[in-house]
Design a protein around this motif. Structure first.
Motif, PDB file in Angstrom:
ATOM      1  N   UNK A   1      65.191  72.825   9.714  1.00  0.00           N
ATOM      2  CA  UNK A   1      64.230  71.828  10.188  1.00  0.00           C
ATOM      3  C   UNK A   1      64.909  70.997  11.281  1.00  0.00           C
ATOM      4  N   UNK A   2      64.299  71.001  12.454  1.00  0.00           N
ATOM      5  CA  UNK A   2      64.870  70.307  13.613  1.00  0.00           C
ATOM      6  C   UNK A   2      63.874  69.256  14.095  1.00  0.00           C
ATOM      7  N   UNK A   3      64.372  68.042  14.292  1.00  0.00           N
ATOM      8  CA  UNK A   3      63.558  66.955  14.847  1.00  0.00           C
ATOM      9  C   UNK A   3      64.108  66.589  16.219  1.00  0.00           C
ATOM     10  N   UNK A   4      63.241  66.604  17.224  1.00  0.00           N
ATOM     11  CA  UNK A   4      63.623  66.228  18.586  1.00  0.00           C
ATOM     12  C   UNK A   4      62.832  64.985  18.943  1.00  0.00           C
ATOM     13  N   UNK A   5      63.537  63.869  19.075  1.00  0.00           N
ATOM     14  CA  UNK A   5      62.844  62.580  19.162  1.00  0.00           C
ATOM     15  C   UNK A   5      62.469  62.165  20.575  1.00  0.00           C
ATOM     16  N   UNK A   6      63.018  62.821  21.589  1.00  0.00           N
ATOM     17  CA  UNK A   6      62.644  62.482  22.970  1.00  0.00           C
ATOM     18  C   UNK A   6      61.996  63.698  23.606  1.00  0.00           C
ATOM     19  N   UNK A   7      60.985  64.214  22.933  1.00  0.00           N
ATOM     20  CA  UNK A   7      60.418  65.500  23.327  1.00  0.00           C
ATOM     21  C   UNK A   7      59.577  65.440  24.582  1.00  0.00           C
ATOM     22  N   UNK A   8      59.243  64.256  25.045  1.00  0.00           N
ATOM     23  CA  UNK A   8      58.337  64.172  26.181  1.00  0.00           C
ATOM     24  C   UNK A   8      59.056  64.107  27.523  1.00  0.00           C
ATOM     25  N   UNK A   9      60.405  64.192  27.553  1.00  0.00           N
ATOM     26  CA  UNK A   9      61.072  64.365  28.833  1.00  0.00           C
ATOM     27  C   UNK A   9      61.437  65.839  28.982  1.00  0.00           C
TER      28      UNK A   9
ATOM     29  N   UNK B   1      54.754  64.370  16.231  1.00  0.00           N
ATOM     30  CA  UNK B   1      54.632  63.019  15.690  1.00  0.00           C
ATOM     31  C   UNK B   1      54.373  62.081  16.854  1.00  0.00           C
ATOM     32  N   UNK B   2      53.273  61.358  16.804  1.00  0.00           N
ATOM     33  CA  UNK B   2      52.894  60.459  17.889  1.00  0.00           C
ATOM     34  C   UNK B   2      53.180  59.028  17.483  1.00  0.00           C
ATOM     35  N   UNK B   3      53.911  58.304  18.354  1.00  0.00           N
ATOM     36  CA  UNK B   3      54.170  56.893  18.106  1.00  0.00           C
ATOM     37  C   UNK B   3      55.322  56.644  17.153  1.00  0.00           C
ATOM     38  N   UNK B   4      55.064  55.992  16.027  1.00  0.00           N
ATOM     39  CA  UNK B   4      56.098  55.572  15.086  1.00  0.00           C
ATOM     40  C   UNK B   4      56.874  56.772  14.544  1.00  0.00           C
ATOM     41  N   UNK B   5      58.194  56.751  14.754  1.00  0.00           N
ATOM     42  CA  UNK B   5      59.041  57.858  14.317  1.00  0.00           C
ATOM     43  C   UNK B   5      59.052  58.022  12.803  1.00  0.00           C
ATOM     44  N   UNK B   6      58.736  56.956  12.089  1.00  0.00           N
ATOM     45  CA  UNK B   6      58.710  57.047  10.629  1.00  0.00           C
ATOM     46  C   UNK B   6      57.736  58.117  10.146  1.00  0.00           C
ATOM     47  N   UNK B   7      56.733  58.433  10.972  1.00  0.00           N
ATOM     48  CA  UNK B   7      55.771  59.470  10.607  1.00  0.00           C
ATOM     49  C   UNK B   7      56.392  60.847  10.491  1.00  0.00           C
ATOM     50  N   UNK B   8      57.600  61.013  11.035  1.00  0.00           N
ATOM     51  CA  UNK B   8      58.275  62.313  10.957  1.00  0.00           C
ATOM     52  C   UNK B   8      58.758  62.621   9.544  1.00  0.00           C
ATOM     53  N   UNK B   9      58.760  61.623   8.660  1.00  0.00           N
ATOM     54  CA  UNK B   9      59.225  61.843   7.286  1.00  0.00           C
ATOM     55  C   UNK B   9      58.355  62.871   6.564  1.00  0.00           C
TER      56      UNK B   9
END
Length: 308
Positions: A134-142, A181-189
């Protein structure tokens, strides 16, 4: 192309001295150069008059390196230089050049080097295979994030991409994200915990990201020194999860390992459609002012490619 604040756009095309290649450098006739809006605006705002623009380019080898290394004369190539790619000819170390596959055009090739190398090597910092992780990329929009999403997905990972606004959601899904995940990163949980998290910097919600890490997982920060610039509380949180926090600098990475081999891998991935660079705007290099206006009106997630 040079910075000149007496010009209306602060950028002008002027003659400069022809480059003289070193023994391990090829002389490349440049066909296309890619820039980000940040690169252009940073140069206009803070670079001195006479500064040259551009790192990433694609073109044709006009004269092969004297030492016999690198692509032959006539080869289509992509590469990067420290600065000054936006001119008709550049002298480039063969360590920073790769041949462009026949199926890849100059636009995609020019858009690839910096973003592709950063995405590839940032993921490499996590170590090991990505299959089923499971990979989370938090700056996916650049653009780095867009390439990283595609690389992780092509490697068999389950990819979650965090974006600041809903207008980016469809784009990330098109580029292969399993969850957006749109907006609040906490939603990635909802889709975690994560084996690997690629995070842009300490200014964004790093503590929230660290809380999403699986025990023994890895969090990699782009362009950040670790642990010097990371809050102690975040370091303690990751240590409690037996996790690892790593920083990444492309400049430092290129000093340790030349770019040529990785650029070759990336260009093959583009040729096989495993990844696709995102070209936001294309224009002639003499129309850079118009291209900048177009980038400002859009989301400028991708690259601006200027053709010579």
């Amino acid at each position: 192309m040079l910075v000149d604040r007496s010009a209306s756009s602060c950028l002008v095309v002027r003659e400069v001295s022809a480059p003289t290649p070193g023994v391990n450098e090829a002389l490349v006739r440049v066909a296309s150069v890619s820039l980000t809006l940040d690169e252009i605006e940073s140069a206009v705002q803070s670079a001195p008059d006479g500064a040259q623009l551009g790192h990433d380019f694609a073109g044709v080898v006009e004269t092969a390196a004297k030492d016999g290394s690198g692509p032959a004369t006539g080869a289509r190539v992509l590469g990067l230089v420290r600065t000054g790619a936006l001119k008709e000819r550049v002298a480039v170390s063969t360590n920073a050049l790769a041949t462009i596959p026949d199926k890849v055009g100059f636009s995609y090739a020019a858009a690839l080097p910096t973003s592709g190398l950063t995405a590839l090597r940032t993921l490499g910092q996590a170590g090991g295979l990505l299959t089923a992780k499971r990979v989370l990329i938090t700056a996916s929009s650049d653009h780095v994030g867009l390439i990283a999403v595609q690389l992780a997905r092509a490697s068999g990972a389950c990819v979650s991409a965090a974006v600041p606004s809903r207008e980016h959601e469809v784009l990330l899904e098109d580029y292969g994200a399993d969850h957006v995940i749109v907006g609040d990163l906490a939603g990635a949980s909802e889709f975690g915990p994560y084996d690997i998290i690629l995070h842009k910097n300490v200014d964004s919600p790093l503590e929230t990201a660290a809380n999403l890490l699986r025990p023994g997982g890895v969090c990699v920060l782009r362009s950040v020194s670790v642990p010097r610039s990371v809050p102690t509380g975040v370091l303690d949180l990751i240590a409690a999860r037996r996790g690892r926090l790593r920083g990444f600098s492309l400049t430092a990475s290129l000093r340790r390992e030349p770019a040529a081999e990785a650029l070759n891998r990336l260009s093959i991935l583009v040729a096989t459609r495993s990844i696709t660079p995102h070209v936001e705007v294309e224009a002639s290099w003499t129309a850079v002012a118009l291209a900048v206006k177009q980038m400002r009106r859009r989301d400028h997630l991708g690259r601006c490619v200027l053709h010579l």
